[in-house]
Scaffold this motif. Structure first.
Motif: not given
Length: 147
Positions: A4-32
């Motif tokens: 299968a072709s690999p795909f990228v997920l990006r996980a991020r979270r705020a470090l300055d404010k506790g208790g906020l959720p993680w965010h998971l982002r899938y970005l598709g391939q750029p449209e040609i």
């Protein structure tokens, strides 16, 4: 059988404010498509998750490629999100207290989430970029060129 072709997920979270959720982002391939389009266009799925996101991703077979800390400011202009930040390298993996800047420069990112077919949004982004032109040079970045 097939690789299968690999795909990228990006996980991020705020470090300055506790208790906020993680965010998971899938970005598709750029449209040609139209080279005259002023912005890079691709599919995006962004969801808030629980605190055990990293454990879940490891169990699913994903591996971490890199991590960094971004410190800066977020501005809004209509549906546009403008982020001005510095990127910091994490010296000890997992320890966000020991960091060093990668550069003295700031990164300016212009971002819009819009329904498919809204090409007029890229014109709005271009107009906003023109207003920043004396201070900032905004350009489309081809993600394939960075790899």
């Amino acid at each position: 059988g097939q690789q299968a072709s690999p795909f990228v997920l990006r996980a991020r979270r705020a470090l300055d404010k506790g208790g906020l959720p993680w965010h998971l982002r899938y970005l598709g391939q750029p449209e040609i498509g139209d080279k005259s389009r002023h912005a890079l266009v691709r599919n995006c799925v962004d969801i808030a998750t629980s605190d055990n996101l990293t454990d879940f991703l490891v169990e699913m077979g994903f591996r971490m490629d890199h991590e960094f800390v971004a410190k800066g400011h977020v501005f809004r202009k209509g549906i546009m999100k403008i982020v001005v930040y510095k990127i910091f390298r994490i010296l000890m993996p997992g320890n966000t207290d020991s960091i060093e800047p990668l550069s003295l420069s700031y990164l300016v990112e212009l971002n819009v989430v819009a329904p498919a077919g809204q090409d007029v949004v890229s014109d709005d982004m271009r107009n906003f970029a023109e207003q920043l032109k004396p201070l900032v040079h905004l350009e489309k970045i081809d993600p394939k060129r960075l790899m």
